[in-house]
Design an enzyme around this catalytic site. Structure first.
Site, mmCIF file in Angstrom:
data_model
loop_
_atom_site.group_PDB
_atom_site.id
_atom_site.type_symbol
_atom_site.label_atom_id
_atom_site.label_comp_id
_atom_site.label_asym_id
_atom_site.label_seq_id
_atom_site.Cartn_x
_atom_site.Cartn_y
_atom_site.Cartn_z
ATOM 1 N N VAL A 46 25.353 -9.780 52.168
ATOM 2 C CA VAL A 46 26.200 -10.952 51.940
ATOM 3 C C VAL A 46 26.379 -11.189 50.443
ATOM 4 O O VAL A 46 27.454 -11.568 49.983
ATOM 5 C CB VAL A 46 25.610 -12.209 52.633
ATOM 6 C CG1 VAL A 46 26.406 -13.463 52.289
ATOM 7 C CG2 VAL A 46 25.566 -12.015 54.149
ATOM 8 N N CYS A 47 25.333 -10.952 49.674
ATOM 9 C CA CYS A 47 25.341 -11.262 48.239
ATOM 10 C C CYS A 47 26.522 -10.643 47.481
ATOM 11 O O CYS A 47 27.192 -11.350 46.716
ATOM 12 C CB CYS A 47 24.022 -10.849 47.596
ATOM 13 S SG CYS A 47 22.584 -11.670 48.332
ATOM 14 N N PRO A 48 26.829 -9.357 47.664
ATOM 15 C CA PRO A 48 27.950 -8.818 46.890
ATOM 16 C C PRO A 48 29.292 -9.438 47.255
ATOM 17 O O PRO A 48 30.172 -9.546 46.403
ATOM 18 C CB PRO A 48 27.923 -7.316 47.193
ATOM 19 C CG PRO A 48 27.123 -7.168 48.437
ATOM 20 C CD PRO A 48 26.159 -8.316 48.452
ATOM 21 N N GLU A 50 29.784 -12.604 47.977
ATOM 22 C CA GLU A 50 29.832 -13.872 47.249
ATOM 23 C C GLU A 50 30.061 -13.650 45.758
ATOM 24 O O GLU A 50 30.863 -14.334 45.132
ATOM 25 C CB GLU A 50 28.506 -14.620 47.397
ATOM 26 C CG GLU A 50 28.184 -15.092 48.772
ATOM 27 C CD GLU A 50 26.884 -15.854 48.779
ATOM 28 O OE1 GLU A 50 26.899 -16.978 49.289
ATOM 29 O OE2 GLU A 50 25.867 -15.348 48.262
ATOM 30 N N LEU A 51 29.318 -12.715 45.191
ATOM 31 C CA LEU A 51 29.410 -12.480 43.755
ATOM 32 C C LEU A 51 30.770 -11.916 43.364
ATOM 33 O O LEU A 51 31.313 -12.256 42.309
ATOM 34 C CB LEU A 51 28.274 -11.564 43.300
ATOM 35 C CG LEU A 51 26.860 -12.126 43.531
ATOM 36 C CD1 LEU A 51 25.807 -11.117 43.106
ATOM 37 C CD2 LEU A 51 26.658 -13.461 42.846
#
Length: 187
Positions: A46-48, A50-51
């Site tokens: 999920v993190c990439p 969002e970033l």
């Protein structure tokens, strides 16, 4: 977790930004809006998304006088490796702070006890160094950069227009409210 309306605590960290390692302290973030975006770990799922979403709107945040600081408990070396190998993360030109000693995650109260990873937390700090907005979401729920941008615009408007408040779904240029006894029970 009572961090809203408190001043950020002292910190010193190394970041990866624009192909370089740079040192960042609490003193460096004062004088502008600072957005701290905590995420669990590099090389995840999920993190990439969002970033990358933040990277796509980074210019709009900068136009508001806001700087973005992505933070995980990884090192700045890990951030560089991720930046160099991921097309999504390769778009990032904002600060990616390493927090392997957990100072920032503890300061913002997002460190998961016994796990060593940060929760998915967003904090908007005003130019005086006071935390004004806080959002914490579970690991499996990604954030929306456009909604964060709207909130920063509303915060900035509210802070520069005493006596006015921004109602739900307020967008820049829309009508605001002036709290008074006349409005009580009529909205």
């Amino acid at each position: 977790m009572a961090v809203i309306s408190t001043e950020i605590k002292p910190f010193s960290a190394t970041a990866f930004k624009s192909g370089k390692f740079v040192d960042v302290t609490d003193a460096d973030v004062k004088g502008k809006y600072a957005i701290f975006v905590f995420y669990p770990a590099d090389f995840t799922f999920v993190c990439p998304t969002e970033l990358e979403d933040l990277a796509d709107l980074y210019g709009e945040f900068q136009a508001l006088g806001a700087e973005i600081y992505a933070v995980s408990t990884d090192t700045h070396f890990s951030h560089k490796a991720w930046h160099d190998t991921s097309p999504a993360i390769g778009k990032i030109d904002y600060y990616m702070l390493g927090d392997q000693n957990h100072v920032l995650a503890n300061n913002f109260d997002v460190l998961r006890p016994g796990v060593g990873l940060a929760d998915r937390g967003t904090f908007v700090v005003d130019p005086q160094g006071v935390i004004q907005l806080v959002e914490i979401t579970p690991e499996g729920v990604g954030r929306n950069a456009a909604e964060l941008l709207r909130k920063v615009k509303a915060l900035k408007y509210w802070q520069t227009h005493p006596g006015e408040v921004c109602p739900a779904k307020w967008e820049e240029g829309a009508k605001t409210l002036a709290p008074s006894l006349d409005l009580v029970g009529k909205i």
